[in-house]
Design an enzyme around this catalytic site. Sequence first.
Site, PDB file in Angstrom:
ATOM      1  N   GLU A   1      12.583   2.449 -23.307  1.00  0.00           N
ATOM      2  CA  GLU A   1      12.315   1.730 -22.070  1.00  0.00           C
ATOM      3  C   GLU A   1      12.860   2.606 -20.942  1.00  0.00           C
ATOM      4  OE1 GLU A   1      13.919  -2.233 -21.936  1.00  0.00           O
ATOM      5  OE2 GLU A   1      13.231  -2.521 -19.872  1.00  0.00           O
TER       6      GLU A   1
ATOM      7  N   ARG B   1      21.676   2.193 -36.308  1.00  0.00           N
ATOM      8  CA  ARG B   1      21.951   2.842 -35.017  1.00  0.00           C
ATOM      9  C   ARG B   1      23.024   3.888 -35.213  1.00  0.00           C
ATOM     10  NH1 ARG B   1      20.434  -0.206 -30.505  1.00  0.00           N
ATOM     11  NH2 ARG B   1      21.839   0.859 -29.086  1.00  0.00           N
TER      12      ARG B   1
ATOM     13  N   LYS C   1      22.966   1.350 -22.907  1.00  0.00           N
ATOM     14  CA  LYS C   1      22.515   1.824 -21.594  1.00  0.00           C
ATOM     15  C   LYS C   1      23.082   0.977 -20.464  1.00  0.00           C
ATOM     16  CE  LYS C   1      18.077   2.218 -22.676  1.00  0.00           C
ATOM     17  NZ  LYS C   1      16.625   2.402 -22.618  1.00  0.00           N
TER      18      LYS C   1
HETATM   19  P1  ATP Z   1      20.248   0.133 -25.190  1.00  0.00           P
HETATM   20  O1  ATP Z   1      20.594  -0.981 -26.130  1.00  0.00           O
HETATM   21  O2  ATP Z   1      21.318   1.116 -24.975  1.00  0.00           O
HETATM   22  O3  ATP Z   1      19.574  -0.305 -23.934  1.00  0.00           O
HETATM   23  P2  ATP Z   1      17.756   0.462 -26.374  1.00  0.00           P
HETATM   24  O4  ATP Z   1      17.673   0.292 -27.832  1.00  0.00           O
HETATM   25  O5  ATP Z   1      17.306  -0.664 -25.528  1.00  0.00           O
HETATM   26  O6  ATP Z   1      19.189   0.949 -25.982  1.00  0.00           O
HETATM   27  P3  ATP Z   1      15.453   1.989 -25.848  1.00  0.00           P
HETATM   28  O7  ATP Z   1      15.237   2.937 -24.742  1.00  0.00           O
HETATM   29  O8  ATP Z   1      14.696   0.733 -25.856  1.00  0.00           O
HETATM   30  O9  ATP Z   1      17.003   1.732 -25.891  1.00  0.00           O
HETATM   31  O10 ATP Z   1      15.329   2.699 -27.251  1.00  0.00           O
HETATM   32  C1  ATP Z   1      14.360   3.646 -27.591  1.00  0.00           C
HETATM   33  C2  ATP Z   1      14.486   3.918 -29.057  1.00  0.00           C
HETATM   34  O11 ATP Z   1      15.757   4.495 -29.340  1.00  0.00           O
HETATM   35  C3  ATP Z   1      14.400   2.655 -29.880  1.00  0.00           C
HETATM   36  O12 ATP Z   1      13.550   2.901 -30.998  1.00  0.00           O
HETATM   37  C4  ATP Z   1      15.796   2.402 -30.303  1.00  0.00           C
HETATM   38  O13 ATP Z   1      15.823   1.750 -31.530  1.00  0.00           O
HETATM   39  C5  ATP Z   1      16.402   3.800 -30.370  1.00  0.00           C
HETATM   40  N1  ATP Z   1      17.846   3.784 -30.142  1.00  0.00           N
HETATM   41  C6  ATP Z   1      18.489   3.287 -29.073  1.00  0.00           C
HETATM   42  N2  ATP Z   1      19.835   3.376 -29.235  1.00  0.00           N
HETATM   43  C7  ATP Z   1      20.033   3.950 -30.441  1.00  0.00           C
HETATM   44  C8  ATP Z   1      21.198   4.311 -31.206  1.00  0.00           C
HETATM   45  N3  ATP Z   1      22.440   4.097 -30.754  1.00  0.00           N
HETATM   46  N4  ATP Z   1      21.014   4.897 -32.416  1.00  0.00           N
HETATM   47  C9  ATP Z   1      19.777   5.125 -32.885  1.00  0.00           C
HETATM   48  N5  ATP Z   1      18.648   4.809 -32.228  1.00  0.00           N
HETATM   49  C10 ATP Z   1      18.762   4.232 -31.020  1.00  0.00           C
HETATM   50 MG    MG Z   2      15.374  -1.508 -25.877  1.00  0.00          MG
END
Ligand code: ATP
Ligand code: MG
Length: 564
Positions: A39, A265, A275
């Site tokens: 996102e 994760r 984030k």
């Molecule tokens: P946050 O919770 O920090 O906002 P998010 O999961 O919402 O992170 P996105 O930008 O939606 O972040 O994630 C893009 C991709 O990266 C998704 O497939 C998500 O599962 C993966 N991702 C995000 N954080 C991690 C992490 N700590 N370890 C592995 N994969 C991750």
């Molecule tokens: Mg997300």
Amino acid sequence: MSTTDNPTGTGLDFVRDLVRADNEAGTFGGRVQTRFPPEPNGYLHIGHAKAICIDYGVAAEFGGVCNLRYDDTNPDTEDIEFAGSIIDDLTWLGFPPGEPLYASDYFEQLYLWAEYLVTQGLAYVDDQDGETISAQRGGYGKPGIDSPYRQRTIAENLDLLRRMRAGEFADGARVLRAKIDMQDENMQLRDPVMYRIRRGHHWRTGDEWVIYPTYDWAHGQSDAIEGVTHSLCTLEFDSHRALYDWYLSHLELPGDQPRQTEFARLELTYTITSKRRLARLVQDRVVDGWDDPRMPTLRGVRRRGYPAAAIRAFCSYIGIARTNSRHSIELLESFIRRELNESALRRMAVLRPLKLVITNWPVDAAGKPVVEHHEVANNPENPDDGVRQVPFSKVVYIEHDDFMEVAPPKYFRLTPGREVRLRSAYLVTCTGCVKDDDGNVIEVQCTYDPSTSGGNAPDGRKVKSTMHWVSADHALDATVALYERLFSAEIPGEATGDPFDDLNPGSRELLTSCKVEPTLAETPLGGVVQFERLGYFAHDPVTPMLFHRTVGLRDEWANIQKRT
Ligand code: ATP
Ligand code: MG
């Protein structure tokens, strides 16, 4: 300890096993397509690096493709600035994306599919507010309650959905929900929301839409539109998989039905990877910005000097697990160190300078101290990196703590009467020191042995310590930032629930009067060198002669392993 570092180490894992099995069974006609779906509401962080390595890595290994898809379904928080940074960071990490795809490009198709579900009696418009809907959802062992609007007719639902889209209702006045089962054990299936009314200006679609799809309604359908075969995501989506499948199985898809698989994760000790919380660090000015070298963002670690190859090697080493775990930051740092040990040129820099004067140093015909150049290897680990000539003369800077007037028994560095080596130059013997009115040592005096040029005595006598130095007349001024962990707790926030309670107030020390050897002016911006005896340091990408300590030289990971 909550940390685990039991890598598979083999490059084999359940995701790859699954893809291989699909290929053998011909599930997707042998096709492999993944996607990385961030996102665009923040900068990528080290956790994303793991997902990127898996998404792009698996696709590449099986001859497939991985697309970058912006999961841009939320108008309030998204931004073109973030979108651009994602391409930048992916490219830096070694996965330059092709043309990005956008979930927002599918808004029309998603809407048409929503109308289709309505016509099938599988979706309805609910007039209740969010709080009521969520209260009625119940909980584990707690039954759900049907919405009073659940039995609306298809015609009425279709009419209301169209009017929702047309902007006839206020924000939050109605939602579209899938009609699944209010008693399902999986809460995700208790009539989840598909559309909400929100008048937010979207960075791509502008004001065209006043209804926006939820993550669950958008994600699987976007996968299907693009032809994704393996939709790899993190474990928190485990309970969403049933919904992912439910939507897809009730629609007429253009191709195969994609399948979601979850992996753990990446979490690191002393680090946060949310984030939202990283944004708070920036907003509260705890750090200078998203690219502050203390940030676990890809921009931060890049500025800090982490090589992309080391991050990839780390991600491959930790493998893909199915249970969440927290890896030691020291393990990541050992990968950084290993990579830099091979690639970083050695340089000499003095962080807290103290003058050392060689009282028996010769003068030239004009009465000026002679200047010599001593040959020093650029990287003993890699002879191909060659040598450089480093100027040396009567006055050099040494580290303040490399001299003690009154030394304790195990102190082997400079003290009156002691002989030490100035790296690659000479053996020198301390004869005394000069102090200011307050008794602070401001100068050390030595004699040198002219027969020891290069740093070795012809008679083979040994010295216990070798020190780095910089010629005072030739030194360049530099600023060096030393970093400690941004959080002082292994699991930030574990005690109070708020990671900000564990912030380390001393996470950065700025040394503004450092003296460095002249060749450092040639170190490219963004380049990383080893300052002998001090660690690896990255030249700031923007500000010349500002260096960030990437990591120290000591392998703390090796020590941790010895202890356990
Ligand atoms: P946050 O919770 O920090 O906002 P998010 O999961 O919402 O992170 P996105 O930008 O939606 O972040 O994630 C893009 C991709 O990266 C998704 O497939 C998500 O599962 C993966 N991702 C995000 N954080 C991690 C992490 N700590 N370890 C592995 N994969 C991750
Ligand atoms: Mg997300």
